[in-house]
Design an enzyme around this catalytic site. Structure first.
Site, PDB file in Angstrom:
ATOM      1  CE  LYS A   9     -21.979 115.512  13.268  1.00 65.32           C
ATOM      2  NZ  LYS A   9     -21.997 114.294  12.474  1.00 65.32           N
ATOM      3  CE  LYS A  25     -23.582 112.908  20.389  1.00 61.20           C
ATOM      4  NZ  LYS A  25     -23.915 112.342  19.166  1.00 61.20           N
ATOM      5  CE  LYS A  55     -19.026 107.043  15.861  1.00 57.69           C
ATOM      6  NZ  LYS A  55     -19.519 106.876  14.539  1.00 57.69           N
TER       7      LYS A  55
HETATM    8  P1  TYM Z   1     -23.197 107.451  14.787  1.00 58.88           P
HETATM    9  O1  TYM Z   1     -22.174 106.790  13.917  1.00 58.88           O
HETATM   10  O2  TYM Z   1     -22.895 108.817  15.284  1.00 58.88           O
HETATM   11  O3  TYM Z   1     -23.494 106.563  16.067  1.00 58.88           O
HETATM   12  C1  TYM Z   1     -23.765 105.177  15.968  1.00 58.88           C
HETATM   13  C2  TYM Z   1     -24.793 104.758  16.990  1.00 58.88           C
HETATM   14  O4  TYM Z   1     -24.327 104.990  18.331  1.00 58.88           O
HETATM   15  C3  TYM Z   1     -25.298 105.735  19.062  1.00 58.88           C
HETATM   16  N1  TYM Z   1     -24.588 106.620  20.026  1.00 58.88           N
HETATM   17  C4  TYM Z   1     -24.774 106.609  21.350  1.00 58.88           C
HETATM   18  N2  TYM Z   1     -25.582 105.876  22.142  1.00 58.88           N
HETATM   19  C5  TYM Z   1     -25.530 106.107  23.492  1.00 58.88           C
HETATM   20  N3  TYM Z   1     -24.697 107.036  24.057  1.00 58.88           N
HETATM   21  C6  TYM Z   1     -23.870 107.786  23.297  1.00 58.88           C
HETATM   22  N4  TYM Z   1     -23.051 108.679  23.863  1.00 58.88           N
HETATM   23  C7  TYM Z   1     -23.890 107.593  21.878  1.00 58.88           C
HETATM   24  N5  TYM Z   1     -23.203 108.165  20.839  1.00 58.88           N
HETATM   25  C8  TYM Z   1     -23.653 107.551  19.718  1.00 58.88           C
HETATM   26  C9  TYM Z   1     -26.053 106.520  18.006  1.00 58.88           C
HETATM   27  O5  TYM Z   1     -27.321 106.932  18.462  1.00 58.88           O
HETATM   28  C10 TYM Z   1     -26.123 105.524  16.874  1.00 58.88           C
HETATM   29  O6  TYM Z   1     -27.201 104.620  17.062  1.00 58.88           O
HETATM   30  N6  TYM Z   1     -26.659 109.057  11.525  1.00 58.88           N
HETATM   31  C11 TYM Z   1     -26.182 107.899  12.257  1.00 58.88           C
HETATM   32  C12 TYM Z   1     -25.816 106.740  11.366  1.00 58.88           C
HETATM   33  C13 TYM Z   1     -26.870 106.301  10.410  1.00 58.88           C
HETATM   34  C14 TYM Z   1     -27.989 105.484  10.697  1.00 58.88           C
HETATM   35  C15 TYM Z   1     -28.655 105.296   9.466  1.00 58.88           C
HETATM   36  C16 TYM Z   1     -28.461 104.906  11.879  1.00 58.88           C
HETATM   37  C17 TYM Z   1     -26.907 106.586   9.073  1.00 58.88           C
HETATM   38  N7  TYM Z   1     -27.964 105.974   8.509  1.00 58.88           N
HETATM   39  C18 TYM Z   1     -29.847 104.544   9.392  1.00 58.88           C
HETATM   40  C19 TYM Z   1     -29.636 104.148  11.794  1.00 58.88           C
HETATM   41  C20 TYM Z   1     -30.306 103.980  10.580  1.00 58.88           C
HETATM   42  C21 TYM Z   1     -24.944 108.284  13.046  1.00 58.88           C
HETATM   43  O7  TYM Z   1     -24.257 109.204  12.716  1.00 58.88           O
HETATM   44  O8  TYM Z   1     -24.633 107.433  14.078  1.00 58.88           O
END
Ligand code: TYM
Length: 325
Positions: free
Chosen positions: A110, A192, A195
């Site tokens: 990032k 990967k 979003k």
């Molecule tokens: P975020 O919002 O980017 O993604 C949400 C969840 O989706 C999973 N994910 C994927 N899994 C499989 N294949 C993919 N291509 C893929 N892209 C995303 C992510 O691994 C995630 O589980 N930092 C975190 C949010 C967060 C969080 C937390 C998660 C903040 N605090 C505490 C768990 C516990 C994030 O940006 O996820």
């Protein structure tokens, strides 16, 4: 066991988010105490639109519900509404070495992408994530592969705190799905699905049938004609096979057999059909919930109240151990 996980509110949720995170949540809530958060404070670390943020937050709550999170079993709430998250984040900042933050893969990626907006929040992001997790004495964190490193850091921070100030935090563990922890981009299967990618590279959970069909037909495949799984030599077709397997609950071997002697076009047509049918209940439930805004807001209010009770008591314990009162 207590479970905690979260998703950022900005951007459209895709099938990677579903298989990496939400599907696990829906399963885990049957047996465990679950807390699912919409992590709006994390979303402020990259450029976003202040005018549409509230709408995106409400939409994510609707998505959690449409995908099967049960508000009678699980707590659903918005991160910024429970101020203990930011307070604990500050306290944990004081025990986290900067070197642990600069080596995070997501920070490295990032910080390259957002060179012009390289704010301190982007660096400190994993500390806020650690405080989300530790504030609830979480034992299991269901996430996709890309978040594993951040959960590891939360474990390190928890251990360090316990050693220095006395036992408070449980040591959380990441839980990745056995299959589907990393769904790849449809346009670049070595990256990967994300979003923030172009729309053509991802299948949204609520995409309309025509969009799904167009995106699958345009998905990058590999040279050759055979439908065979080989991540290194055929990353495009392997990713599509993974998606097929996840939605059909058939093994890769069974799918390869089904398409023996058939070409990419036949396979893609069948995959589009499968996706369109499988995602239909999501689209239907989302449309229904969009007309029930008051109900969804009430769930978030109740979720905040329930989350706050837990968060306040843990934070008080932390502050006491740190000599604050
Ligand atoms: P975020 O919002 O980017 O993604 C949400 C969840 O989706 C999973 N994910 C994927 N899994 C499989 N294949 C993919 N291509 C893929 N892209 C995303 C992510 O691994 C995630 O589980 N930092 C975190 C949010 C967060 C969080 C937390 C998660 C903040 N605090 C505490 C768990 C516990 C994030 O940006 O996820």
């Amino acid at each position: 066991m207590r479970i905690f996980s979260g998703i950022q509110p900005t951007g459209k949720l895709h099938i990677g988010n579903y298989f990496g995170a939400i599907k696990q949540w829906v399963e885990l809530q049957q047996m465990h105490e679950c807390i699912f958060c919409i992590v709006d404070l994390h979303a402020l670390t990259v450029p976003y639109d202040t005018k549409t943020l509230q709408e995106s937050i409400l939409e994510k709550a609707i998505i959690y519900l449409a995908a099967g999170v049960n508000p009678e079993k699980s707590i659903i709430f918005v991160q910024s509404q429970v101020k203990e998250h930011t307070e604990l984040a500050w306290l944990l900042n004081t025990i986290t070495p900067i070197g642990d933050l600069t080596r995070m893969t997501q920070y490295k990626e990032k910080s390259k992408k957002f060179k012009k907006n390289l704010n301190a929040g982007l660096l400190n992001y994993p500390i806020l994530m650690a405080s989300d997790i530790l504030l609830y004495q979480t034992e299991i964190v269901p996430v996709g592969e890309d978040q594993k490193q951040h959960v590891e850091l939360a474990r390190t921070i928890a251990r360090k705190f316990n050693q220095r100030f006395g036992e408070v935090f449980k040591i959380p563990e990441a839980r990745l799905p056995k299959f589907g922890a990393k769904i790849m981009s449809l346009q670049n299967p070595k990256k990967k699905m994300s979003k923030t990618d172009l729309q053509d590279a991802q299948i949204g959970l609520f995409d309309e049938p025509e969009e799904i069909k167009a995106k699958i037909m345009k998905a990058v495949t590999d040279t050759g004609k055979i439908i065979k799984y080989n991540e290194k030599l055929k990353p495009g077709i392997s990713n599509l096979l993974t998606i097929y397997s996840l939605f059909s609950e058939k093994t890769i071997k069974e799918i390869e057999k089904k398409f023996k002697g058939k070409g990419y076009a036949d396979f893609k047509k069948s995959l589009s059909r499968l996706l369109i049918d499988s995602l239909e209940p999501f689209r239907r439930k989302k449309k229904e919930l969009l007309t029930r805004e008051v109900y969804v807001k009430e769930i978030l209010n109740q979720g905040r109240n329930r989350a706050q009770i837990i968060a306040q008591s843990i934070l008080q314990e932390v502050k006491k151990k740190m000599g604050l009162f």
